[in-house]
Every structure is written in C-alpha cells, then in structure tokens.
Design a protein around this motif. Structure first.
Motif, short mmCIF file in Angstrom:
data_model
loop_
_atom_site.label_atom_id
_atom_site.label_comp_id
_atom_site.label_asym_id
_atom_site.label_seq_id
_atom_site.Cartn_x
_atom_site.Cartn_y
_atom_site.Cartn_z
N UNK A 1 51.78 104.32 83.69
CA UNK A 1 50.10 103.69 84.67
C UNK A 1 51.16 101.88 84.42
N UNK A 2 52.13 102.55 85.15
CA UNK A 2 52.98 101.19 85.41
C UNK A 2 53.35 100.57 86.31
N UNK A 3 53.02 101.60 87.07
CA UNK A 3 52.88 101.81 88.93
C UNK A 3 50.81 100.90 89.46
N UNK A 4 52.00 99.84 89.89
CA UNK A 4 49.86 99.87 90.19
C UNK A 4 49.31 99.99 91.61
N UNK A 5 48.27 100.49 91.27
CA UNK A 5 47.02 101.78 91.67
C UNK A 5 46.97 101.28 93.04
N UNK A 6 47.58 100.26 93.31
CA UNK A 6 47.87 100.05 95.31
C UNK A 6 48.71 100.60 95.93
N UNK A 7 50.19 101.63 95.85
CA UNK A 7 50.83 101.70 95.86
C UNK A 7 50.40 102.97 95.94
N UNK A 8 49.92 103.79 97.12
CA UNK A 8 49.67 104.94 97.66
C UNK A 8 50.56 105.68 97.31
N UNK A 9 50.12 107.17 96.94
CA UNK A 9 50.69 108.23 96.66
C UNK A 9 52.21 108.25 97.29
N UNK A 10 51.80 108.83 98.50
CA UNK A 10 53.22 109.11 98.80
C UNK A 10 53.95 107.79 99.14
N UNK A 11 53.94 106.95 99.43
CA UNK A 11 54.77 105.60 98.97
C UNK A 11 55.45 105.56 97.90
N UNK A 12 54.65 105.89 96.36
CA UNK A 12 55.56 106.15 95.18
C UNK A 12 56.48 107.69 95.90
N UNK A 13 55.81 108.70 95.74
CA UNK A 13 57.21 110.34 96.01
C UNK A 13 57.85 108.95 96.41
N UNK A 14 58.03 108.95 98.36
CA UNK A 14 59.00 108.63 99.21
C UNK A 14 59.95 107.85 98.15
N UNK A 15 59.49 105.93 97.24
CA UNK A 15 60.07 106.24 96.42
C UNK A 15 61.45 107.09 95.83
N UNK A 16 60.64 107.24 95.36
CA UNK A 16 61.69 108.17 94.35
C UNK A 16 62.64 109.17 94.60
N UNK B 1 64.09 107.97 97.90
CA UNK B 1 64.65 107.46 97.82
C UNK B 1 65.15 106.74 97.44
N UNK B 2 65.42 106.27 95.94
CA UNK B 2 66.02 106.21 94.16
C UNK B 2 67.17 107.49 94.63
N UNK B 3 66.59 108.40 94.38
CA UNK B 3 67.20 109.66 93.92
C UNK B 3 68.29 110.02 95.16
N UNK B 4 68.82 109.43 96.13
CA UNK B 4 69.16 109.78 96.56
C UNK B 4 70.21 109.09 96.94
N UNK B 5 69.86 107.49 96.49
CA UNK B 5 70.71 106.47 96.77
C UNK B 5 71.83 106.66 95.72
#
Lengths: 214, 608
Positions: free
Chosen positions: B437-452, B454-458
């Motif tokens: 529960x470190x992720x604020x709930x207003x972040x939609x799942x699509x954005x979270x998976x996208x961030x994961x 993107x970070x991994x790609x970087x």
C-alpha cells in the motif's frame, strides 16, 4: 663456343614456347564438371579443350584490343583426370615471349562470366588457381527488412496500448458520472423505501465459499 | 462458520475492501495456464536438454525425478497453498505469518524485478532474430563482404557466419566487460518493443494476462509438435535421439549431477519469485491447490522432456550435416591434390581410396593435413542457453528446407515461452507493491504497470551496451540463483515452524476438503528444507571453488575463434557479490526493524 651459345638461345626460345607447370606465366585450371552438372555432365575431351583455348583467346582479344589472339597462342599441358591443366599465353606481336601473369589475370577477370557460361560452370566449379573470383555483392534493399517487420509489430502494439488507455480513461469518466448521479439520487431514494437498491456487500456471505460448513 | 471466517481472515487489514476489489481469475483453466506459463520458460527448452546430454541421457532423469518429487512439488504446493489461503502477494503473506518474516516478501520483490530486467533482454534478442527471419537468404547464412568485395570480413572468415551474426551484428559485443561500447540503437529498439509487448499483456494485471496466456501458453506446444514431426524426418535425427537417451549410469556417481538436477528443478518451477503466490492469491479460497500443484509440476517436467526430443533430433541432424561437410572437404582435398577424377571418391569408397593413396604416397597425404571426421565429436558439441538458440539452432535452420518458416516459428515459440514467464516476474513485483500500500489509490492500474515497465526498460538499457551480454551473464548467475535458494529455505522454515505445520495442514483441509497425507508432511517438515540446505551449501562450495572468470569474443585474440578467458575486475566482482547479497539483505533488516519496534514498545510498557 658460339654454336653452344646459339644452341642455348634456341633452346631457351623453344622452352619458352613449351608449356610448363609452375612457370611464372602459367596458370592452373581446375574443372569440376560432375559436381556442377551431375547427370548432365559432359565428358571432357580434346574438343572441349579446344573450346577452352578459344574462349581464352576471346578473353585475351577483349582485354588487349587490337591484338588478334588465336587458339594457337594458348598453350596447354599436364592434363589430368581431375580435369585440371596448366596453360600459358603466347604473345601475338612477339611469338617467342609469353604474356605476363597480371595481364592474363585481368583478361580472365573481365570475361570470367563468359568463360564460365561457355562451360555451364560457376566460379567454384571452374577454378583458376590464384585468381580469386570477385564475389557478387548481396542485394541491399533501401530499408532493411527487419525494420519493416519491427514497424508492423510496433504499430499493432502501439494501437493496442492506445486502445487500452483510452478505454480506461472512458471507463473512469463513466464511473465518475455514475457515482455523482448515485450521490444525487441517494438522498432522495433513502426517503422512499429506506432500501438501497444496490445493496451493501456483506462479507460474511461472500461468494467465495462454495461449500457452507455448518 | 462466521467465527472461523473471522479467525481465518486474521491479521489482514482492509479485508472487506480486499474481497470486493481483489481481482480474480475468469476460470480455473486461466489460472492453471498462467502458472504453467510461468513455470515453463526458456530453461525448459535450452537448459534441460543440455543437462540431459551432458549427464548421460536417460540416466539424468533419475536425479531429476527425485528432485521433482522431494523438493519441487512440496515447495510448489506450499507456495500455492499459502498464497491462496492468505490472499496476498509475497509481502502480504509473509508479513501476516510473522512481521519478522516480512523481509522475505521484499526479497522476492527485488529478485523478481532484477530477473525481469535481464529476462526481457533475452526476449529482445529473440525479437531481433524474429524480425530478421523475413529475408531470403537468412542473414546469418553468409559472411558479409569486405570493403573491396574481394573476400569476406576476416572476423567472420575465422569463425562462422552464425557466430559473426550473433556476436558482431546482433550484440556488437565489446572485447571485455570494462569496455562499455555505448548503447547499440537496434538493441534499444528491440528492448523497447519487447517491453511494449509485455506491457500490452500486463496492462491490467491478471485481467489482460488471463486473456493473453490462452495464446502464449498453448502456441509453444503447437510449434514443438510441428518441430517434432519435421525433425524426425531429417537425416541424422535418430543419431541425436539415440545420443540423448542412451543412459550413462556412471554419471550418477558424480555429485555435481545431483546438484544440477536439484537446481534445475528448483529454477525451472520458478519458485521463490513470489509470482506463484501472487497468482494463487487471486483464487477463491475453496480450491484444490494440491491437484493444481501436481498438475503444474508434472506439466513443467513433461514439457522439458517433450522439448528435448525435437531439439535433439535437430542437433543430431546438424551434427550429421557437419560430419558430411567434414568428409566432403577431405574428399575435395584428396581429389585436388592427386588430380583424381571429379567425384570418383565418394563418402562410401573414401576409406579404400584413402588407404590406397596413403600406401602409394604417405608423405603427400600427411602434408595435406586431413581433418579427422568423427560423428561423435560433432554430437558432443553441446550448447545451452543463448548459445543453443542463437548459434546452434540458427545454424541448423539454414540447412533445413524452408528456413524462413522454421526460423519464424522457432523464435515466436521462444518469445511466447519467455513472455508467459515475464508475466510471473512482473506479478511478483506488482502484487507486493499493491499489498504494501505504498501506491496512492488515485494512480490507476494501467499507469502503475506502465511505470513498472518503463523503469525496468530504463535500467535494462545496461544490457544494450556493447558489454551487455557480459552483464547479463553476471545477473543470470548471481541474481537468479543463490538469493532464490535462500528465500525458498526461509519460506519453508517460516511456514512449517513459525506459522506452524498443524495450522497449515488445517488450513489446507479447509481449502481443499482433505488433509495432505504423510508424504507431504514429511517433505515439508524434514526432507525439503534439508535438501534445500544441502543444495545451497553445495552451490556456495562449488561456486567458491571456481575462479571468477568469463569468456569473451575478441577477434583480435591470438587464438580466435577460441574464446579468451578473462578475470572480472575488482569492481565487477564487488557488483556480483552485491547482486547476490542485496535482495536477501531485507530478510534480516526487516526482522531487525520489527525487533527494535518490539523492544521499544516493551520498554515503554515497562515504564508504565
């Protein structure tokens, strides 16, 4: 003494006109007819050799324009069963001298394709030992084909991602307006029947348990 | 029943919200296929057949089966059961068993993330080869010409076109790990497309994964079957199969074989990543996880076996082709040297001719330096990992009729095998993050998976450098091995001794309807932890014995095309140790942190 000198000179001239393997102006040729043609291989005989000498004369004529080489200018020796032999080229202008290796090589390189075709062979099956075939440069298309495949895949994937994101945004907007409507409705509905039509989710009776234990 | 329910959903916070919002599988088949997809990966195709070959064929199946029964299946059952029972990802599960063991979940999170980084690079390489399979002839068939078109590039001449294409045109590998070589733009493109493909399947978590796996898990089996049928028709296939399955019982005396069998089954089932726990947490609690574990474990092993057959048939075919080429080159040398008629010497009468010529002119024959052509030597040239896929297999494919089709099929199959494993890796990252529960709930799942993604790609751009392959080897050896063994050991100790084997068995009885029998209990309590400990110690012992070296591809090396062997520089060795230690560091750290809090509250209570 003078006679000996004359004999020596004469001998060297004659020698110069006799084909010898490993001579500085001689090239070895190797044909692999059976490998190239399989069942349709022709047998190598004197007539084929004559054709070869004629083709070489043709190549020399093309290269040294003006000098009319003839079959007799091409000397052949040391024929083997392999079908390999050595040859040298006599000069037209001066019948006692031989054409240098470099000129012969250039002549053959220029007309290589014609020589190969005359015998239905290729660079690998008609070998001139010492003359490397110029390798055909591979066809390089303007756009590398892999980029095209990449573009297609990325295009489809990109479209899919955009679709999902747009669907998510639309869904969220719809949910928001529904929630707002519900809030507005909820004030009036409670007055009507005191019963929320949607119901409250009661975790004690969650659908997870398929078997009720008593 | 209500009281039991409350008792069952003990330390989980936000339970009510959880059972409402927790995603779930559309049906049982989806769940099973996803677990199978996670377990069945590239290792089944390119590691297991290699081990079979090196360790005496059929004989290897014995230590493999023993490891499966006593180590693999119990651990698999344990992970699936605990995830299903506690309905959380790895962090949530271990925290709820005991706050001191929360570090296990964090360790799994880190390992999943790090493995996902390099695993997707392998998928990027597979994509590169896939994109290049749409050309005729395939680009790894011939050497490229040098600048004035008189010959081939020397680095390619000395080695083979297939090697050159892999090392120079794909990786553009640098001469050693210190030389970074800069980012290779084509690999960056391929890595980006690999992550995009992963993202589109992972975008809504198991909702989209569940749809994707219907294709990504079943398609490889279809391709393997097609390859099987085709491979069996190739000449020389039977040599390869006989070689694979002929048991060499002597190898069983070598302890290394048992160690490799144990590690192979462990890594093959993708245990300790947290992905399996995450997948089973989306199940309804009343689900027979015992049969699930048995199905997943057995299908995984069956796939390994099933994949070895076409692989070995094709390797046998390749060995045969190389053997024929070797003989033909000898024949040509003899024919040219002795001016014998073209095609008079054939492979059938080669022996007689050779004896005759050797008898008549032995010195000349010796001066020709004819190669010794032995089929066994060619069969012994084994390869595993990227060497198998990108060097050996690509060489075999160009000799098969219709090369482009086989190449496309093969690389699509490899991509799908890897993709379904990537889902597990990413779920092992996503679910714990949501649990923490470190992720604020207003972040939609699509954005979270996208961030994961993107970070991994970087971070994964490291592997697109000129030295990228060397780094990948390091990650593969140090992240994907020891930390997992440590995590698994602590997992089983936590469940059996901290959570309590009695409580665990009762939970399973509640979930599946029957008590796990004596076999499972003995395994969980004694045999599996013992095996894990022995494997861990043996692994550390073996690794410390071998000096830390690596092989490089360097055309300027004196003995090129042999690989030069270099030592890791100090800073690289330090990174290796860091990679092994860092993920598991969280286990003692979290325990320590909780202990300090406990001490604080204890002291405060004492004061009052």
């Amino acid at each position: 003494m003078l006679e000996k000198l004359l004999i020596l000179l004469f001998a060297s001239n004659v020698l110069a006109q006799v084909c010898m393997p490993d001579a500085p102006e001689a090239y070895k040729v190797r044909l692999s007819i059976k490998t190239a043609l399989g069942d349709q291989a022709y047998t190598w005989n004197d007539n084929e050799l004559y054709l070869f000498r004629a083709t070489l004369a043709f190549a020399m004529r093309n290269y040294l324009s003006g000098q009319l080489f003839d079959v007799s200018n091409i000397l052949v020796c040391n024929e083997t069963e392999r079908v390999s032999f050595w040859f040298m080229v006599k000069s037209v202008t001066n019948p006692t001298t031989l054409i240098e290796k470099q000129h012969v090589e250039n002549a053959i390189k220029e007309s290589r394709h014609r020589i190969n075709s005359a015998f239905l062979l290729t660079d690998q099956t008609l070998e001139f030992l010492g003359i490397l075939p110029t390798l055909a440069s591979p066809f390089v298309p303007a756009t590398p084909p892999w980029l095209i495949a990449f573009g297609v895949v990325m295009g489809v994937v990109g479209a899919g991602i955009v679709y999902f994101l747009v669907a998510a945004v639309v869904q969220r907007k719809r949910k928001k307006t529904l929630d707002e409507e519900e809030e507005a409705k909820g004030a009036t509905e409670n007055e009507i029947a005191g019963e929320n039509l949607d119901g409250i989710y009661n975790t004690s009776f969650s659908d997870d348990e398929k078997v009720t234990e008593m | 029943m209500v009281s039991e329910d409350e008792c069952a959903d003990h330390t989980m916070s936000g339970e009510a919200k959880d059972s409402e919002e927790r995603p779930k599988w559309d049906n049982k088949v989806q769940y099973l296929l996803t677990c199978i997809g996670f377990a069945v990966g590239l290792g089944n195709v390119w590691r297991f057949p290699y081990l079979c070959q090196v360790y005496g064929g059929g004989a290897f199946l014995i230590p493999y089966a023993i490891a499966l029964v006593f180590e693999g299946l119990p651990l698999l059952y344990l992970e699936l059961a605990i995830g299903q029972r506690l309905r959380a990802g790895s962090v949530g599960v271990w925290t709820s068993i005991s706050p001191y063991m929360g570090g296990l979940g964090v360790a799994s999170l880190f390992v999943s993330f790090l493995v996902g980084l390099f695993y997707n690079m392998i998928l990027a390489w597979i994509l590169w080869y896939f994109f290049h399979s749409f050309q005729s002839p395939l680009p790894w068939t011939d050497c490229p010409l040098n600048s004035n078109h008189t010959g081939y590039i020397p680095a390619c001449e000395d080695s083979t076109p297939v090697n050159y294409f892999w090392y120079r045109e794909t990786l553009n590998i640098s001469a050693n790990i210190e030389t970074s070589g800069g980012l290779q733009w084509w690999l960056v493109l391929c890595l980006a497309s690999a992550w995009c493909l992963v993202y589109i399947c992972f975008i809504r978590g198991i909702e989209t994964i569940g749809k994707a796996i219907y294709v990504t898990v079943t398609f490889p089996y279809l391709v393997l079957t097609i390859f099987l049928i085709e491979a069996l028709t190739l000449p020389g296939a039977d040599d390869g199969l006989v070689y694979l399955f002929t048991p060499n019982w002597e190898t069983l005396k070598n302890p290394q074989v048992w160690l490799d069998a144990a590690t192979q089954i462990f890594f093959s089932l993708s245990l300790a990543f947290g992905g399996l726990i995450a997948f089973s947490s989306y199940n309804p609690q009343k689900n027979n996880c015992e049969s699930d574990a048995l199905i997943v474990g057995c299908v995984n092993s069956f796939t390994s076996l099933y994949a070895s057959i076409p692989i070995f048939a094709i390797l046998g075919f390749l060995a045969n082709e190389n053997y024929i080429d070797c003989q033909n080159s000898n024949i040509l040398t003899l024919t040219n040297a002795f001016n014998i008629g073209d095609e008079n010497i054939t492979r059938q009468n080669y022996e007689e001719w050779f004896e005759h010529l050797n008898f008549s002119d032995p010195s000349k024959v010796e001066s020709l330096q004819l190669k010794t052509c032995d089929l066994q030597t060619f069969l012994d040239q084994s390869a595993s990992g990227t060497g198998l896929a990108f060097i050996v297999f690509t060489e075999a494919v160009i000799k098969m009729p219709g090369s482009q089709v086989w190449s496309v099929l093969f690389f699509v199959m490899l991509f799908m095998l890897g993709l379904s494993s990537m889902f597990g890796n990413l779920e092992g990252v996503l679910t714990p993050l949501l649990d923490l529960q470190v992720i604020p709930s207003w972040i939609p799942k699509e954005l979270l998976t996208g961030l994961i993604c993107l970070t991994s790609f970087g971070v994964g751009l490291i592997f697109t450098l000129g030295s990228g392959n060397y780094w990948l080897e390091i990650f593969n050896s140090y992240v994907g091995s020891l930390p997992l063994l440590i995590i698994a050991f602590f997992e089983i100790i936590s469940v059996v001794y901290i959570y309590g084997i009695k409580r665990f068995i009762e939970d399973i009885e509640w979930m599946t309807g029957k008590r796990p029998n004596l076999f499972w209990r003995i395994n969980w309590c004694v045999i599996s932890p013992l095996m894990l400990l022995i494997v861990f110690l043996a692994y550390v012992f073996v690794e410390s014995e071998t000096t830390v070296t690596y092989q490089v591809w360097n055309p300027d090396y004196v003995h090129f095309p042999m690989a030069d062997v270099l030592h890791y520089p100090e800073w690289v060795a330090a990174i290796c140790i860091l990679l092994s230690v860092f993920p598991v560091l969280s286990i003692p750290l979290v325990a320590l942190y909780n202990f300090i809090i406990y001490l604080k509250t204890y002291i405060q209570n004492r004061q009052h």
